[in-house]
Write a protein that holds these residues in place. Structure first.
Motif, PDB file in Angstrom:
ATOM      1  N   ILE A  87       3.471   3.146  -9.500  1.00 44.51           N
ATOM      2  CA  ILE A  87       3.439   2.650  -8.112  1.00 44.51           C
ATOM      3  C   ILE A  87       2.947   1.217  -8.038  1.00 44.51           C
ATOM      4  O   ILE A  87       2.462   0.777  -7.014  1.00 44.51           O
ATOM      5  CB  ILE A  87       2.592   3.572  -7.201  1.00 44.51           C
ATOM      6  N   HIS A  88       3.042   0.481  -9.135  1.00 44.71           N
ATOM      7  CA  HIS A  88       2.744  -0.946  -9.042  1.00 44.71           C
ATOM      8  C   HIS A  88       3.769  -1.722  -9.856  1.00 44.71           C
ATOM      9  O   HIS A  88       4.347  -1.191 -10.805  1.00 44.71           O
ATOM     10  CB  HIS A  88       1.327  -1.263  -9.542  1.00 44.71           C
ATOM     11  N   HIS A 107      -9.244   8.144  -7.411  1.00 47.60           N
ATOM     12  CA  HIS A 107      -8.379   6.971  -7.226  1.00 47.60           C
ATOM     13  C   HIS A 107      -9.132   5.870  -6.499  1.00 47.60           C
ATOM     14  O   HIS A 107      -8.724   5.416  -5.433  1.00 47.60           O
ATOM     15  CB  HIS A 107      -7.135   7.359  -6.434  1.00 47.60           C
ATOM     16  N   ALA A 108     -10.293   5.481  -7.043  1.00 47.68           N
ATOM     17  CA  ALA A 108     -11.137   4.456  -6.417  1.00 47.68           C
ATOM     18  C   ALA A 108     -11.533   4.874  -5.002  1.00 47.68           C
ATOM     19  O   ALA A 108     -11.477   4.077  -4.057  1.00 47.68           O
ATOM     20  CB  ALA A 108     -10.465   3.077  -6.427  1.00 47.68           C
ATOM     21  N   ASN A 109     -11.906   6.139  -4.853  1.00 53.56           N
ATOM     22  CA  ASN A 109     -12.365   6.653  -3.567  1.00 53.56           C
ATOM     23  C   ASN A 109     -13.796   7.180  -3.685  1.00 53.56           C
ATOM     24  O   ASN A 109     -14.699   6.661  -3.056  1.00 53.56           O
ATOM     25  CB  ASN A 109     -11.430   7.768  -3.080  1.00 53.56           C
ATOM     26  N   MET A 111       7.776  11.599  -2.799  1.00 61.16           N
ATOM     27  CA  MET A 111       7.651  10.166  -2.560  1.00 61.16           C
ATOM     28  C   MET A 111       7.986   9.404  -3.854  1.00 61.16           C
ATOM     29  O   MET A 111       9.138   9.271  -4.193  1.00 61.16           O
ATOM     30  CB  MET A 111       6.252   9.774  -2.049  1.00 61.16           C
ATOM     31  N   ASN A 112       6.937   8.995  -4.588  1.00 57.39           N
ATOM     32  CA  ASN A 112       7.189   8.197  -5.792  1.00 57.39           C
ATOM     33  C   ASN A 112       7.000   8.974  -7.076  1.00 57.39           C
ATOM     34  O   ASN A 112       7.040   8.386  -8.151  1.00 57.39           O
ATOM     35  CB  ASN A 112       6.215   7.012  -5.825  1.00 57.39           C
ATOM     36  N   ASN A 132       5.692  -0.692  -2.461  1.00 62.90           N
ATOM     37  CA  ASN A 132       6.440  -0.583  -3.720  1.00 62.90           C
ATOM     38  C   ASN A 132       7.775  -1.308  -3.622  1.00 62.90           C
ATOM     39  O   ASN A 132       8.179  -2.006  -4.556  1.00 62.90           O
ATOM     40  CB  ASN A 132       6.690   0.883  -4.085  1.00 62.90           C
ATOM     41  N   THR A 156     -15.977   3.784  -6.818  1.00 59.98           N
ATOM     42  CA  THR A 156     -15.291   2.494  -6.839  1.00 59.98           C
ATOM     43  C   THR A 156     -15.455   1.954  -8.254  1.00 59.98           C
ATOM     44  O   THR A 156     -15.979   2.639  -9.127  1.00 59.98           O
ATOM     45  CB  THR A 156     -15.909   1.532  -5.819  1.00 59.98           C
ATOM     46  N   PHE A 157     -15.059   0.714  -8.489  1.00 60.80           N
ATOM     47  CA  PHE A 157     -15.214   0.176  -9.839  1.00 60.80           C
ATOM     48  C   PHE A 157     -16.662  -0.193 -10.164  1.00 60.80           C
ATOM     49  O   PHE A 157     -16.938  -0.708 -11.244  1.00 60.80           O
ATOM     50  CB  PHE A 157     -14.248  -0.985 -10.082  1.00 60.80           C
ATOM     51  N   LYS A 158     -17.557   0.092  -9.220  1.00 60.16           N
ATOM     52  CA  LYS A 158     -18.971  -0.139  -9.510  1.00 60.16           C
ATOM     53  C   LYS A 158     -19.412   0.688 -10.719  1.00 60.16           C
ATOM     54  O   LYS A 158     -20.181   0.218 -11.553  1.00 60.16           O
ATOM     55  CB  LYS A 158     -19.793   0.233  -8.268  1.00 60.16           C
ATOM     56  N   TYR A 216     -12.574  -8.262  -9.767  1.00 57.00           N
ATOM     57  CA  TYR A 216     -13.692  -7.404  -9.330  1.00 57.00           C
ATOM     58  C   TYR A 216     -14.030  -7.580  -7.855  1.00 57.00           C
ATOM     59  O   TYR A 216     -14.147  -6.607  -7.102  1.00 57.00           O
ATOM     60  CB  TYR A 216     -14.944  -7.634 -10.190  1.00 57.00           C
ATOM     61  N   MET A 240      14.568   6.450  -4.799  1.00 58.56           N
ATOM     62  CA  MET A 240      13.644   7.548  -5.076  1.00 58.56           C
ATOM     63  C   MET A 240      14.283   8.896  -4.755  1.00 58.56           C
ATOM     64  O   MET A 240      14.147   9.853  -5.505  1.00 58.56           O
ATOM     65  CB  MET A 240      12.330   7.387  -4.299  1.00 58.56           C
ATOM     66  N   ARG A 292     -14.260  -1.280   8.059  1.00 56.30           N
ATOM     67  CA  ARG A 292     -12.903  -1.399   8.620  1.00 56.30           C
ATOM     68  C   ARG A 292     -12.981  -2.074   9.987  1.00 56.30           C
ATOM     69  O   ARG A 292     -12.162  -2.935  10.318  1.00 56.30           O
ATOM     70  CB  ARG A 292     -12.240  -0.019   8.739  1.00 56.30           C
ATOM     71  N   ASP A 305     -13.696   9.873   2.234  1.00 59.79           N
ATOM     72  CA  ASP A 305     -12.964   9.041   3.202  1.00 59.79           C
ATOM     73  C   ASP A 305     -12.108   8.062   2.401  1.00 59.79           C
ATOM     74  O   ASP A 305     -12.629   7.196   1.701  1.00 59.79           O
ATOM     75  CB  ASP A 305     -13.956   8.273   4.091  1.00 59.79           C
ATOM     76  N   GLU A 306     -10.798   8.236   2.465  1.00 59.00           N
ATOM     77  CA  GLU A 306      -9.903   7.390   1.662  1.00 59.00           C
ATOM     78  C   GLU A 306      -9.315   6.251   2.489  1.00 59.00           C
ATOM     79  O   GLU A 306      -8.311   5.663   2.124  1.00 59.00           O
ATOM     80  CB  GLU A 306      -8.806   8.251   1.025  1.00 59.00           C
ATOM     81  N   GLY A 307      -9.933   5.978   3.633  1.00 60.74           N
ATOM     82  CA  GLY A 307      -9.490   4.832   4.423  1.00 60.74           C
ATOM     83  C   GLY A 307      -9.087   5.189   5.835  1.00 60.74           C
ATOM     84  O   GLY A 307      -8.929   4.314   6.683  1.00 60.74           O
ATOM     85  N   HIS A 308      -8.896   6.468   6.108  1.00 62.83           N
ATOM     86  CA  HIS A 308      -8.616   6.874   7.492  1.00 62.83           C
ATOM     87  C   HIS A 308      -9.363   8.149   7.827  1.00 62.83           C
ATOM     88  O   HIS A 308      -8.830   9.055   8.473  1.00 62.83           O
ATOM     89  CB  HIS A 308      -7.114   7.010   7.742  1.00 62.83           C
ATOM     90  N   GLY A 309     -10.585   8.261   7.318  1.00 62.83           N
ATOM     91  CA  GLY A 309     -11.374   9.477   7.526  1.00 62.83           C
ATOM     92  C   GLY A 309     -11.062  10.468   6.416  1.00 62.83           C
ATOM     93  O   GLY A 309      -9.997  10.410   5.816  1.00 62.83           O
ATOM     94  N   LEU A 351     -13.157   1.601   2.613  1.00 67.79           N
ATOM     95  CA  LEU A 351     -13.378   3.047   2.647  1.00 67.79           C
ATOM     96  C   LEU A 351     -14.412   3.425   3.699  1.00 67.79           C
ATOM     97  O   LEU A 351     -14.501   4.586   4.085  1.00 67.79           O
ATOM     98  CB  LEU A 351     -13.849   3.547   1.270  1.00 67.79           C
TER      99      LEU A 351
END
Lengths: 265, 132
Positions: free
Chosen positions: A174-175, A38-40, A246-247, B98, A43-45, B26, B113, B41, A62-66, B36
């Protein structure tokens, strides 16, 4: 995870209990896990359509919080390279990953299937499928990859007990303004057909998957790779479906080849 | 046979993350996934606007990030999985994002939900009635 006893999550963990027991009794040597990042880890590279993890270990991303606090995922480099050769000679042009972090798309299913062990009880061959950037591979191609994976595993020179897991949430989006859709009817139809006539599911287009299970739910095409790796005739060991997490709608089905001890989840 | 683009365009409330979106977003997504890394951060936390100048984003994209305008980020090529990184950075549960994207209150979204999600009826096709 620390959430196993919370009333909201309890039905989900309970729904995986028969799967946990089945796996614990079976004691596989290797689990091939069809999952998406999931882009972890990527990335889109770079966006490989199908990538195979050829290393002997994979760290949680690391998905943004370790990184998620779960054990390092042990690979089976020799088997992965055998599979890579077999798959490429079989016309599946795999991207070969010698260093790769794995995100929740791989480790959450492991947690659900194994609980919270000190170390994962089997080696893992991660196969990462692009399902987040259009054009994703078709459902038909995902199914065909499963068939090729079966040939690859069966031609290996070691006698290993191998299971294969197809992962991904069932209906969810989710979007955008359609966030929150859940389609229990389609999800259950999908599980029915997955067991009895998966080819029918391979004929469904990207747009129809997105329409019925959501732009993010279309990741269920990864289940077809698992199904493709099994025999035509399978027995249902366990089936579980729950809304909501959740969703997302959660589904878990354990299938076992009718005529063979080789098994799959 | 239905043209894929027509089929996708008929699905309401959904943005297909295709090559056009990738090209449009992009740099925005590159910024989002830069979060990440712990060092990045820290740098973003130390000064959001200054950090954003490191990426060749449009002014509109920068503005949407600074204002946490989630819907605008989507419209400007943001990928939802990249946007999750910013929500994680903020400590905002994505379900709240959401709710915002659907124009609902957080409570109403959570209730929906917990009651089984947004129903499919009316949400399959633009040929049916519109969302909202």
């Amino acid at each position: 995870m620390g959430r196993t006893a919370e009333p909201y999550w309890r039905p989900i963990f309970e729904g995986y209990e028969p799967t946990k027991k089945w796996l614990a009794d079976l004691k596989p040597d290797v689990m091939i896990v069809i999952y998406n990042d999931h882009a972890n880890g990527f990335t889109f590279k770079y966006t490989p359509t199908f990538a195979i993890g050829c290393a002997d270990s994979f760290n949680p991303a690391d998905e943004g919080h370790g990184p998620r606090r779960v054990p390092v995922v042990r690979g089976d480099s020799r088997l992965a390279w055998h599979m890579t050769e077999s798959l490429v000679l079989d016309q599946f042009d795999m991207t070969m990953m010698n260093e790769m972090d794995v995100d929740h798309g791989l480790t959450v299913p492991l947690s659900l299937a194994c609980g919270q062990p000190e170390a994962w009880p089997f080696k893992v061959i991660p196969i990462c499928v692009n399902v987040i950037q259009y054009p994703q591979p078709t459902a038909e191609r995902c199914y065909a990859l499963g068939k090729a994976i079966r040939k690859a595993v069966e031609s290996y020179d070691e006698d290993l007990k191998v299971v294969i897991a197809g992962t991904g949430g069932m209906s969810h989006q989710i979007h955008g303004a359609r966030s929150g859709i859940i389609n229990q009817e389609f999800d259950n139809y999908f599980i029915d057909k997955l067991t009895t006539s998966p080819v029918e599911l391979t004929k469904i287009s990207h747009a129809e998957y997105v329409r019925e299970v959501g732009a993010e739910g279309m990741e269920i095409i990864m289940w077809l790779t698992m199904r493709g790796a099994l025999a035509d005739n399978v027995d249902v060991v366990h089936r579980f479906y729950h809304v909501p997490a959740m969703n997302t709608a959660v589904g878990n089905v354990v299938l076992q080849n009718t005529d063979s001890p080789k098994a799959a989840a | 046979m239905t043209n894929p683009a027509d089929a996708f365009n008929d699905i309401p409330g959904t943005i297909l993350f295709n090559g056009d979106r990738l090209r449009q977003g992009y740099q925005l997504n590159k910024f989002l996934t830069s979060l990440l890394e712990a060092d990045n951060r820290g740098a973003f936390k130390a000064g959001e606007a200054a950090y954003l100048t490191k990426f060749a984003m449009t002014d509109e994209q920068r503005d949407a990030v600074l204002k946490r305008d989630w819907t605008r980020m989507l419209e400007l090529g943001g990928n939802v999985f990249c946007m999750v990184k910013l929500a994680v950075f903020d400590g905002t549960p994505f379900q709240h994002v959401n709710a915002i994207m659907t124009g609902m209150s957080i409570t109403a979204y959570e209730d929906m939900m917990n009651a089984g999600g947004r129903p499919m009826a009316g949400n399959r096709s633009k040929k049916e009635h519109q969302i909202g």
